[in-house]
Design a protein around this motif. Structure first.
Motif, short mmCIF file in Angstrom:
data_model
loop_
_atom_site.label_atom_id
_atom_site.label_comp_id
_atom_site.label_asym_id
_atom_site.label_seq_id
_atom_site.Cartn_x
_atom_site.Cartn_y
_atom_site.Cartn_z
N ALA A 81 136.14 105.99 37.21
CA ALA A 81 135.17 106.12 36.12
C ALA A 81 135.25 104.97 35.13
O ALA A 81 134.28 104.64 34.47
CB ALA A 81 135.38 107.44 35.38
N THR A 82 136.43 104.35 35.01
CA THR A 82 136.58 103.29 34.01
C THR A 82 136.60 101.90 34.61
O THR A 82 136.52 100.92 33.88
CB THR A 82 137.90 103.49 33.21
N GLN A 83 136.70 101.80 35.94
CA GLN A 83 136.79 100.48 36.57
C GLN A 83 135.48 99.70 36.49
O GLN A 83 135.50 98.55 36.05
CB GLN A 83 137.21 100.64 38.03
N PRO A 84 134.34 100.25 36.92
CA PRO A 84 133.10 99.45 36.82
C PRO A 84 132.75 99.20 35.37
O PRO A 84 132.98 100.05 34.51
CB PRO A 84 132.05 100.33 37.49
N LYS A 85 132.19 98.06 35.11
CA LYS A 85 131.78 97.73 33.75
C LYS A 85 130.31 98.09 33.58
O LYS A 85 129.45 97.56 34.27
CB LYS A 85 131.99 96.24 33.46
N PHE A 86 130.06 99.03 32.70
CA PHE A 86 128.70 99.46 32.41
C PHE A 86 128.35 99.00 31.01
O PHE A 86 129.12 99.19 30.09
CB PHE A 86 128.57 100.98 32.52
N ASP A 87 127.19 98.38 30.87
CA ASP A 87 126.77 97.89 29.57
C ASP A 87 125.36 98.40 29.27
O ASP A 87 124.87 99.30 29.94
CB ASP A 87 126.84 96.35 29.53
N ALA A 88 124.72 97.79 28.30
CA ALA A 88 123.39 98.25 27.89
C ALA A 88 122.36 98.12 29.01
O ALA A 88 121.40 98.89 29.06
CB ALA A 88 122.92 97.48 26.66
N SER A 89 122.55 97.20 29.95
CA SER A 89 121.58 97.05 31.04
C SER A 89 121.64 98.24 32.00
O SER A 89 120.71 98.46 32.78
CB SER A 89 121.83 95.75 31.81
N ILE A 91 121.27 101.33 31.39
CA ILE A 91 120.30 102.38 31.10
C ILE A 91 118.90 102.08 31.61
O ILE A 91 118.06 102.97 31.66
CB ILE A 91 120.26 102.73 29.59
N THR A 92 118.65 100.83 32.03
CA THR A 92 117.34 100.51 32.61
C THR A 92 117.43 100.22 34.10
O THR A 92 116.42 99.95 34.73
CB THR A 92 116.70 99.30 31.89
N ASP A 93 118.63 100.28 34.67
CA ASP A 93 118.84 100.03 36.09
C ASP A 93 119.20 101.35 36.77
O ASP A 93 120.33 101.84 36.62
CB ASP A 93 119.97 99.01 36.27
N PRO A 94 118.26 101.95 37.53
CA PRO A 94 118.52 103.28 38.12
C PRO A 94 119.78 103.32 38.99
O PRO A 94 120.52 104.30 38.94
CB PRO A 94 117.27 103.55 38.96
N GLN A 95 120.05 102.29 39.76
CA GLN A 95 121.23 102.30 40.65
C GLN A 95 122.53 102.27 39.84
O GLN A 95 123.43 103.05 40.10
CB GLN A 95 121.18 101.12 41.61
N LYS A 96 122.62 101.37 38.86
CA LYS A 96 123.83 101.30 38.04
C LYS A 96 124.02 102.60 37.25
O LYS A 96 125.14 103.07 37.08
CB LYS A 96 123.74 100.11 37.07
N PHE A 97 122.91 103.19 36.80
CA PHE A 97 123.00 104.43 36.03
C PHE A 97 123.54 105.55 36.92
O PHE A 97 124.38 106.34 36.49
CB PHE A 97 121.63 104.80 35.46
N GLN A 98 123.05 105.64 38.16
CA GLN A 98 123.55 106.66 39.08
C GLN A 98 125.02 106.46 39.39
O GLN A 98 125.78 107.43 39.50
CB GLN A 98 122.72 106.67 40.36
N GLU A 99 125.46 105.19 39.55
CA GLU A 99 126.87 104.91 39.79
C GLU A 99 127.71 105.39 38.61
O GLU A 99 128.77 105.99 38.79
CB GLU A 99 127.09 103.41 40.00
#
Length: 198
Positions: A81-89, A91-99
């Motif tokens: 849960a903490t390994q991938p880096k999620f940023d403001a982008s 919330i507009t990228d469906p694939q990254k959001f699902q990950e």
């Protein structure tokens, strides 16, 4: 005559300001920033949970060494849960959001199994440290739920603004780069209680 011209200019300026302020030009960026702020709060609450997990696992390890499998699952889920880096982008990228949502869902389910272990171990329940950490974790889960709800509400408002008149005119012209944001949905399997086997 000059006084009349000045008064007319001031009146025209007032009408122009009222027209511009009521035209909806500021609505999209205002709502976008509100949604981004809500997203930041979601990330803050997930980080709080990630910070508490190692303490909870260490406390439980001391009292329930026989449950190494569940503890290993929690540790792996936290790392995932903490390994991938999620940023403001995100919330507009469906694939990254699902990950992001899937990783957080796995951690939530692993924590659910861990919390159910304590019901079978009276000595674990009596540990002051475990009780305090459990309370903190439960409070964090509630904060996460509230932050996700607030985020979804902000995104719904923002996404609706991008699609409704008159703001859709601004969305297609001045704010053409503004994209709809993703909303949280229930994690797959969330309708079932975590199963703990002994």
């Amino acid at each position: 005559m000059a006084l009349r011209a000045r008064m007319a200019a001031v009146a025209m300026l007032g009408v122009a300001a009222t027209t511009v302020s009521g035209c909806g030009y500021n609505t999209i960026p205002t709502q976008e920033e509100a949604a981004r702020a809500a997203w930041a709060e979601v990330q803050t609450q997930y980080q709080r949970r990630a910070d508490l997990v190692p303490n909870l696992v260490a406390t439980v390890k001391g009292a329930a060494a026989q449950e190494q499998t569940v503890l290993t699952e929690v540790t792996k889920a936290r790392a995932s849960a903490t390994q991938p880096k999620f940023d403001a982008s995100t919330i507009t990228d469906p694939q990254k959001f699902q990950e992001f949502q899937a990783a957080q869902g796995e951690l939530g389910m692993a924590l659910g199994r861990l919390m159910r272990i304590q019901e079978s171990y009276p000595e674990l329940r009596s540990l002051e440290g475990f009780t305090a950490l459990q309370s903190q974790l439960e409070g964090t889960e509630n904060r996460i739920a509230i932050a996700r709800r607030d985020y979804n509400q902000a995104v719904q408002t923002y996404n609706t603004t991008l699609r409704t008149f008159p703001s859709v005119i601004w969305a297609k012209t001045a704010f053409a780069s503004s994209q709809p944001m993703q909303m949280f949905q229930a994690t797959a399997g969330a309708d079932k209680s975590p199963e703990v086997k002994f």
